[in-house]
Design a protein around this motif. Structure first.
Motif, short mmCIF file in Angstrom:
data_model
loop_
_atom_site.label_atom_id
_atom_site.label_comp_id
_atom_site.label_asym_id
_atom_site.label_seq_id
_atom_site.Cartn_x
_atom_site.Cartn_y
_atom_site.Cartn_z
N ASN A 1 -6.16 11.49 6.50
CA ASN A 1 -4.97 10.73 6.17
C ASN A 1 -4.29 11.35 4.95
O ASN A 1 -4.86 12.24 4.32
CB ASN A 1 -5.33 9.26 5.88
CG ASN A 1 -4.14 8.31 6.07
OD1 ASN A 1 -3.03 8.74 6.39
ND2 ASN A 1 -4.40 7.03 5.88
N GLY B 1 -3.43 7.69 -0.93
CA GLY B 1 -2.76 6.44 -1.28
C GLY B 1 -3.74 5.33 -1.58
O GLY B 1 -4.95 5.54 -1.56
N GLY B 2 -3.18 4.19 -1.84
CA GLY B 2 -4.01 3.04 -2.18
C GLY B 2 -3.16 1.82 -2.44
O GLY B 2 -2.06 1.69 -1.89
N LEU C 1 0.85 -1.19 0.00
CA LEU C 1 0.00 0.00 0.00
C LEU C 1 0.88 1.24 0.00
O LEU C 1 2.04 1.18 0.38
CB LEU C 1 -0.91 0.00 1.24
CG LEU C 1 -1.90 -1.17 1.33
CD1 LEU C 1 -2.42 -1.31 2.76
CD2 LEU C 1 -3.04 -0.99 0.37
N THR C 2 0.31 2.36 -0.42
CA THR C 2 1.07 3.61 -0.48
C THR C 2 0.39 4.69 0.35
O THR C 2 -0.81 4.62 0.60
CB THR C 2 1.17 4.12 -1.94
OG1 THR C 2 -0.16 4.39 -2.40
CG2 THR C 2 1.85 3.11 -2.82
N PHE D 1 2.07 -3.50 9.17
CA PHE D 1 0.95 -3.68 10.09
C PHE D 1 0.53 -5.14 10.13
O PHE D 1 0.38 -5.78 9.09
CB PHE D 1 -0.26 -2.84 9.65
CG PHE D 1 -0.01 -1.36 9.70
CD1 PHE D 1 0.33 -0.65 8.55
CD2 PHE D 1 -0.10 -0.67 10.91
CE1 PHE D 1 0.57 0.72 8.60
CE2 PHE D 1 0.14 0.69 10.96
CZ PHE D 1 0.47 1.39 9.81
N PHE E 1 -2.59 -7.48 11.81
CA PHE E 1 -3.91 -7.41 12.45
C PHE E 1 -4.15 -8.76 13.10
O PHE E 1 -4.11 -9.79 12.41
CB PHE E 1 -4.99 -7.11 11.40
CG PHE E 1 -4.77 -5.80 10.70
CD1 PHE E 1 -4.07 -5.73 9.50
CD2 PHE E 1 -5.23 -4.62 11.26
CE1 PHE E 1 -3.83 -4.52 8.86
CE2 PHE E 1 -5.01 -3.40 10.62
CZ PHE E 1 -4.31 -3.34 9.44
N PHE F 1 -2.28 -4.36 15.35
CA PHE F 1 -3.61 -3.85 15.69
C PHE F 1 -4.52 -4.98 16.12
O PHE F 1 -4.43 -6.11 15.61
CB PHE F 1 -4.24 -3.17 14.48
CG PHE F 1 -3.99 -1.69 14.39
CD1 PHE F 1 -2.77 -1.20 13.93
CD2 PHE F 1 -4.96 -0.77 14.78
CE1 PHE F 1 -2.52 0.16 13.85
CE2 PHE F 1 -4.72 0.60 14.69
CZ PHE F 1 -3.51 1.06 14.22
N VAL G 1 2.99 -0.48 4.25
CA VAL G 1 2.62 0.86 3.77
C VAL G 1 3.89 1.66 3.49
O VAL G 1 4.68 1.91 4.41
CB VAL G 1 1.72 1.58 4.79
CG1 VAL G 1 1.37 3.00 4.30
CG2 VAL G 1 0.43 0.79 5.03
N TRP H 1 4.56 7.95 14.39
CA TRP H 1 5.62 8.20 13.39
C TRP H 1 5.61 9.62 12.80
O TRP H 1 6.63 10.05 12.23
CB TRP H 1 5.55 7.15 12.27
CG TRP H 1 4.20 6.98 11.61
CD1 TRP H 1 3.23 6.07 11.95
CD2 TRP H 1 3.69 7.70 10.49
NE1 TRP H 1 2.14 6.19 11.13
CE2 TRP H 1 2.39 7.19 10.23
CE3 TRP H 1 4.18 8.74 9.71
CZ2 TRP H 1 1.59 7.68 9.19
CZ3 TRP H 1 3.39 9.24 8.68
CH2 TRP H 1 2.10 8.71 8.43
N TRP I 1 -5.66 7.62 11.93
CA TRP I 1 -5.29 6.27 12.38
C TRP I 1 -4.43 6.39 13.63
O TRP I 1 -3.55 7.25 13.69
CB TRP I 1 -4.52 5.55 11.28
CG TRP I 1 -5.40 5.04 10.18
CD1 TRP I 1 -5.56 5.57 8.93
CD2 TRP I 1 -6.26 3.90 10.23
NE1 TRP I 1 -6.47 4.83 8.21
CE2 TRP I 1 -6.91 3.80 8.99
CE3 TRP I 1 -6.54 2.93 11.23
CZ2 TRP I 1 -7.83 2.78 8.70
CZ3 TRP I 1 -7.46 1.94 10.94
CH2 TRP I 1 -8.09 1.87 9.69
#
Ligand SMILES: CN1CCN(c2cc(NC3CC3)nc(N)n2)CC1
Length: 155
Positions: free
Chosen positions: A32, A35-36, A6-7, A71, A73, A138, A82, A122, A116
């Motif tokens: 946010n 991105g996608g 993801l970006t 990340f 989950f 998460f 990301v 960060w 988020w």
């Protein structure tokens, strides 16, 4: 199974940063960057540039990768990767799209309570112009159960 790529693009015009309010889909209701997903055959940077254009109507030709966030989950084996990019050199005016409502924020008034939860970890590195890498676990979409974020020399 391979990580989900993801970006995330955060444009700056000091002392401001461009965020978008997500109007639908994943992350709806949170501010946010843009991105996608990365499509097959596309470089990660090209995907970041494409998503920025689709979601904000801005063109950026000199995106720099500044962060890598992984990340996990709980209960899901797929790790999300990301790739975070930034630039202060872009063309056009940010426009509202079906996905995002853009707004410039002062860097000292970033709406973390509507972002988020990991962002607060960060953003300080990002705003200081440092490269960073993080691993965040998460439980659901609101609770961080474990995290480790650090500045790095290179991504
Ligand atoms: C299209 N992408 C989706 C993922 N994304 C995330 C994710 C994220 N935390 C993860 C717990 C969800 N935190 C920020 N700030 N962005 C960037 C945009």
């Amino acid at each position: 199974v391979a990580n989900k790529l993801l970006t995330l693009v955060l444009l700056r015009q000091a002392p401001r940063i461009l965020l978008g309010m997500k109007k639908r889909g994943f992350g709806v209701g949170r501010w946010n960057g843009f991105g996608g997903k990365v499509e097959p055959g596309e470089t990660i940077k090209a995907a970041a540039r494409r998503e920025l254009l689709e979601e904000s109507c801005l063109v950026c030709n000199d995106l720099k990768e500044v962060g890598l966030l992984k990340f996990e989950f709980l209960g899901n084996p797929q790790i999300w990767e990301v790739h975070v990019f930034t630039s202060n050199n872009f063309e056009g005016e940010a426009k509202e799209t079906e996905e995002m409502r853009p707004q410039w924020f002062e860097e000292k008034s970033i709406p973390f309570d509507q972002m988020w939860p990991d962002d607060i970890l960060w953003f300080p590195h990002f705003l200081n112009g440092k490269k960073f890498s993080g691993y965040i676990v998460f439980e659901g979409m609101d609770k961080m159960v474990k995290y480790d974020v650090e500045e790095v020399e290179s991504i």
